[in-house]
Motif scaffolding. Structure first.
Motif, short mmCIF file in Angstrom:
data_model
loop_
_atom_site.label_atom_id
_atom_site.label_comp_id
_atom_site.label_asym_id
_atom_site.label_seq_id
_atom_site.Cartn_x
_atom_site.Cartn_y
_atom_site.Cartn_z
N ALA A 247 -8.71 10.12 -10.48
CA ALA A 247 -9.09 9.93 -9.07
C ALA A 247 -9.12 8.45 -8.72
O ALA A 247 -8.64 8.04 -7.65
N ALA A 248 -9.68 7.64 -9.62
CA ALA A 248 -9.74 6.19 -9.34
C ALA A 248 -8.34 5.61 -9.21
O ALA A 248 -8.06 4.78 -8.32
N MET B 60 0.85 -1.20 0.00
CA MET B 60 0.00 0.00 0.00
C MET B 60 0.87 1.24 0.00
O MET B 60 1.85 1.30 0.74
N LYS B 61 0.49 2.18 -0.85
CA LYS B 61 1.24 3.43 -0.91
C LYS B 61 1.01 4.24 0.37
O LYS B 61 -0.10 4.37 0.84
N SER B 62 2.10 4.72 0.96
CA SER B 62 1.97 5.48 2.19
C SER B 62 1.21 6.77 1.93
O SER B 62 1.44 7.44 0.93
N LYS B 63 0.31 7.07 2.85
CA LYS B 63 -0.52 8.26 2.68
C LYS B 63 0.12 9.47 3.33
O LYS B 63 0.64 9.40 4.44
N ILE B 64 0.04 10.58 2.61
CA ILE B 64 0.44 11.86 3.18
C ILE B 64 -0.79 12.45 3.85
O ILE B 64 -1.90 12.44 3.28
N ALA B 65 -0.63 12.95 5.05
CA ALA B 65 -1.77 13.53 5.76
C ALA B 65 -2.31 14.73 5.00
O ALA B 65 -1.55 15.60 4.55
N LEU B 66 -3.62 14.76 4.85
CA LEU B 66 -4.28 15.86 4.15
C LEU B 66 -5.30 16.51 5.09
O LEU B 66 -5.82 15.86 6.01
N PRO B 67 -5.61 17.80 4.90
CA PRO B 67 -6.49 18.51 5.83
C PRO B 67 -7.84 17.85 6.05
O PRO B 67 -8.38 17.89 7.16
N VAL B 68 -8.40 17.22 5.01
CA VAL B 68 -9.74 16.66 5.18
C VAL B 68 -9.74 15.43 6.07
O VAL B 68 -10.80 15.02 6.58
N GLU C 282 -3.70 -1.09 -4.48
CA GLU C 282 -4.34 -1.96 -5.46
C GLU C 282 -4.22 -1.34 -6.85
O GLU C 282 -3.75 -0.20 -7.02
N HIS C 283 -4.68 -2.08 -7.83
CA HIS C 283 -4.80 -1.58 -9.18
C HIS C 283 -6.27 -1.19 -9.44
O HIS C 283 -7.18 -1.80 -8.84
N PRO C 284 -6.52 -0.23 -10.32
CA PRO C 284 -7.91 0.07 -10.67
C PRO C 284 -8.61 -1.17 -11.20
O PRO C 284 -8.04 -1.95 -11.96
N GLY C 285 -9.86 -1.36 -10.78
CA GLY C 285 -10.62 -2.54 -11.18
C GLY C 285 -10.79 -3.52 -10.05
O GLY C 285 -11.53 -4.51 -10.19
N GLU C 286 -10.09 -3.28 -8.93
CA GLU C 286 -10.29 -4.14 -7.76
C GLU C 286 -11.33 -3.48 -6.85
O GLU C 286 -12.49 -3.39 -7.22
N VAL D 285 -13.51 0.25 -16.12
CA VAL D 285 -12.49 -0.54 -15.43
C VAL D 285 -13.07 -0.88 -14.07
O VAL D 285 -13.12 -0.04 -13.16
N ALA D 286 -13.55 -2.08 -13.93
CA ALA D 286 -14.19 -2.51 -12.69
C ALA D 286 -14.21 -4.03 -12.66
O ALA D 286 -14.02 -4.69 -13.70
#
Length: 789
Positions: free
Chosen positions: A69-70, A1-9, A79-83, A94-95
């Protein structure tokens, strides 16, 4: 999993989920205002997966935003798109079976509601970047709100950075409004003074300014459309070469691969020239400078011509703020606006929603397919204008969009006109060519020729990757039968079925005064201008037309020839035979013009003598009065009649009615002249109840037995003239008229020259005659001059 950068939301997510809690059977809606860079698009939708058991749909205003966005959310999930996360846009999905979070364009949702009105398995719908107020987003909101009446547990979340949230919150049942600050780094904004230079030159100067300042990041330029992008790229070629930049376009007509290349990370600095597709939804990594033209190409609709308009207009303050925010997502940013600060202050706060300015045929078609008879049956954030609804409904009626036909049309990923063209062409065995035509017209790709058949030949040989991809995608959807050979007439007839209100006929005068093209008459009334070198043919269909404010006439960029017989075959109810009277000034006669008319357009015309005597007489009489009655009767005799009527004290005679009576059975000035000898007697019989001869006689009998003419002049008493001897035996002056007024007597010598004028004969005989007698006896001794005549 790609590490997430903290975002304001992220800190707001618990409150968002609580606001959307739909337990206890109550509906739960939310409006989220999140500044640029807050992370609303990538963080809020996946957070909903833990709050609902079913699927989450995220509506994006553009295909590129849905795809990016997807991909971003899938990457953050490892993951890859479609999962777990997928996307669906026009011609591309793509689903997979595990997909629960689906990013899709707004139009895709409309088609899903057609096949699944209850959105089974969907528990939440997010409307992202709602401030753009596309037509499909307003329709989606109205349909979802309607669905929510049946499914109160369905959660609706409206998100935007620059939305006027209060009206939306009221529409959603006075729901909660949450606000999140963005992660926007400091921006340095410079407004350029007004410049008369071409827009592409201003862009090049701004790029050069950034390079002189030592700017090291990617640059994003906002331009109104693809044409402006192409011009700017040509102008910036040398500058880009020197600076070793990678210059890339970004607009809706490109293939997905070309769009992805513009937004993907690169080892070289990029100069991205984009339309407003890059204005919102997702961060383009590396961009730290924005050049904003302040312009966008806005689609509207002309109620006068019924034609679409596509004008370059100033964007709102909200859009300008969105564009500027692109520069401050990943670090301090630089913004150059190619317009003064005063200009910015005068702009509206928000853009006008498309539902209030655009063509509504697609919207009304979707409603028909859902058995919603009229938009009034839905609640709207902004109700569509009634005039635009009437125009759209009228077009759909002409396209035959009723019942099953409406559902067939709406399933096509095309506007209603082009959907009708493709379906009609498929029935005629030319569906493959129709897919080419529809792809060209729907994509906005510049046509290689203003004549559609010539353009089609070029497209068959063409290699434009975006257009070719569009064609193949469309053919997979339509599944037309394979064409063994072109059939131009069949294709053109199919095109006519999609543009029945765009029929036109060339003016016989040919070139216009400017020589820039040909003028045509439109079946809807009015005229339009053909651009370029259109093909042959007197009758045509305007398949790509635009009513532009900067031009005196609507412009037809692409046309297709048709035969008038096709109109008789396809639209017999629209054909009407009209017989109109016309005046032929050269032949000076009334003629009947028999016209075969399609709406306001004449298909065929012939002239003949009109069989209706009454209407012919009326027009002939009117033209005779315009020409002057002196052409048909003795002017002096007419003047005498008028003066007699004036003397008799009757209303001035109306020539029209007796003239119409005289014209009965006639059709020309030549015939009227032959019959005009009867006009004055006819007119006289209409005056004073037929007593004009008594009130203003034309002659008087003198004692000599001779008849003398009574002369009449307007404003003067009547007079008679005869030799003096003719009055011998007449003591009193003759009197005529209602007031028994004396006439002026002109007494003439034997040589017919007047010797006296008087209204008192008795006084003349007593006082003047003796002297006159002596003179006349001397000059005319052979005549008798009695002392007491």
């Amino acid at each position: 999993m790609k590490s997430k950068i903290a975002l304001p939301v992220d800190t707001l997510l618990p409150r968002i989920l609580k606001a959307l809690d739909a337990t206890e059977g109550r509906s739960a809606n939310l409006v989220l205002e999140a500044a640029p860079g807050a992370g609303k698009t990538t963080r809020v939708p996946p957070a909903l997966l833990d709050a609902v058991p079913g699927e989450v749909l995220v509506l994006e205003p553009r295909r590129i935003a849905a795809r990016l966005a997807a991909r971003r959310v899938a990457a953050e999930l490892g993951e890859h798109p479609g999962e777990t996360v997928g996307y669906q846009v026009r011609f591309e999905e793509v689903a997979g079976p595990r997909t629960r979070l689906r990013f899709l364009t707004e139009g895709v949702l409309t088609r899903r509601l057609l096949s699944d009105p209850d959105l089974r398995g969907v528990d939440a719908v997010v409307l992202d970047e709602f401030h753009e107020r596309h037509l499909d987003s307003d329709l989606a909101l109205a349909l979802l709100r309607r669905l929510q009446q049946r499914r109160p547990s369905l959660r609706l979340l409206v998100m935007s950075a620059t939305l006027d949230s209060a009206p939306v919150a009221r529409f959603l049942g006075n729901c909660s409004v949450l606000r999140s600050e963005g992660r926007l780094f400091p921006l340095t904004v410079t407004n350029q003074p007004y410049s008369p230079a071409p827009l592409e030159s201003q862009v090049a100067q701004a790029v050069e300014m950034l390079l002189r300042e030592g700017h090291t990041g990617d640059m994003l330029v906002f331009l109104p459309g693809a044409a402006e992008i192409r011009r700017a790229m040509r102008t910036c070629e040398e500058l880009v070469r020197r600076a070793e930049l990678l210059m890339l376009p970004l607009h809706g007509s490109l293939t997905p691969e070309e769009q992805d290349r513009a937004v993907a990370p690169s080892t070289r600095r990029k100069l991205i020239l984009a339309t407003n597709v890059a204005e919102s939804s997702i961060t383009i990594d590396g961009v730290s400078a924005v050049i904003d033209s302040g312009l966008a190409r806005i689609a509207t609709w002309s109620p006068w011509t019924g034609l679409p308009t596509l004008e370059i207009a100033r964007i709102s303050k909200a859009s300008a703020t969105q564009r500027a925010g692109r520069a401050g997502r990943t670090g301090p940013g630089r913004v150059i606006r190619l317009y003064p600060a005063e200009d910015f202050q005068l702009r509206p706060d928000h853009d006008t929603p498309e539902i209030l300015r655009g063509d509504l045929s697609q919207l009304c078609l979707a409603l028909r397919a859902m058995n919603i008879d009229h938009p009034e049956q839905l609640a709207w954030l902004d109700p569509p204008p009634e005039a635009a609804v009437r125009s759209a409904e009228s077009l759909l009626d002409r396209l035959g969009a009723h019942g099953e036909a409406a559902q067939q049309l709406v399933r096509m990923p095309l506007p209603p006109r082009l959907a009708r063209v493709v379906l009609s062409a498929k029935e005629r065995g030319v569906g493959e060519d129709a897919c080419l035509v529809a792809a060209l017209l729907a994509s906005g790709t510049p046509s290689p020729h203003p004549d559609l058949l010539h353009a089609l030949d070029s497209m068959r040989r063409g290699t434009d990757p975006a257009l070719r991809q569009h064609v193949e995608q469309l053919r997979r959807t339509v599944r037309p039968s394979r064409q063994s050979a072109p059939n131009d007439d069949a294709l053109l007839q199919a095109i006519l079925t999609g543009f029945p209100d765009r029929v036109a006929r060339r003016r016989t005068s040919g070139k216009t005064a400017t020589g820039a093209g040909n003028q045509v008459l439109l079946s809807s009334g009015g005229s339009a201008e053909l651009t370029g070198e259109p093909g042959d043919g007197e009758f045509l269909v305007a398949v790509d037309a635009e009513d532009r404010k900067d031009k005196p006439l609507p412009l037809i960029r692409i046309s297709a020839r048709i035969e008038p017989e096709w109109l008789l075959d396809l639209f017999p109810e629209r054909i009407e035979e009209r017989i109109d009277l016309m005046w032929n000034p050269r032949a000076e006669r009334v003629e009947a013009v028999s016209r075969l008319v399609y709406e306001e357009l004449v298909l065929q015309e012939s002239r003949h003598v009109h069989p209706d005597p009454q209407r012919t007489a009326e027009l002939l009489a009117a033209r005779a009065l315009d020409a002057g009655m002196e052409r048909f009767v003795d002017p002096e005799a007419l003047a005498q009649l008028m003066a007699r009527a004036e003397f008799a004290g009757v209303t001035a005679p109306d020539l029209a009615q007796p003239l119409r009576e005289l014209c009965h059975g006639l059709a020309s000035f030549a015939e009227l002249r032959a019959e005009a000898t009867h006009l004055l007697p006819l007119l006289e019989r209409t005056l004073a109840g037929g007593r004009l001869s008594d009130l203003a006689p034309t002659s008087l009998r003198l004692p000599s037995g001779r008849q003398t003419r009574v002369h009449y002049e307007s404003g003067k008493p009547p007079w008679i003239a005869s030799r003096l001897q003719d009055f011998f035996g007449m003591r009193e002056t003759p009197r005529i008229g209602p007031a028994r007024a004396p006439v002026v007597v002109h007494l003439l010598a034997p040589n017919h020259r007047p010797v006296q004028m008087t209204t008192d004969l008795a006084g003349f005989w007593e006082r003047l005659y003796p002297q006159v007698r002596r003179e006349l006896m001397r000059r005319y001794p052979r005549h008798s001059w009695p002392e007491k005549p």
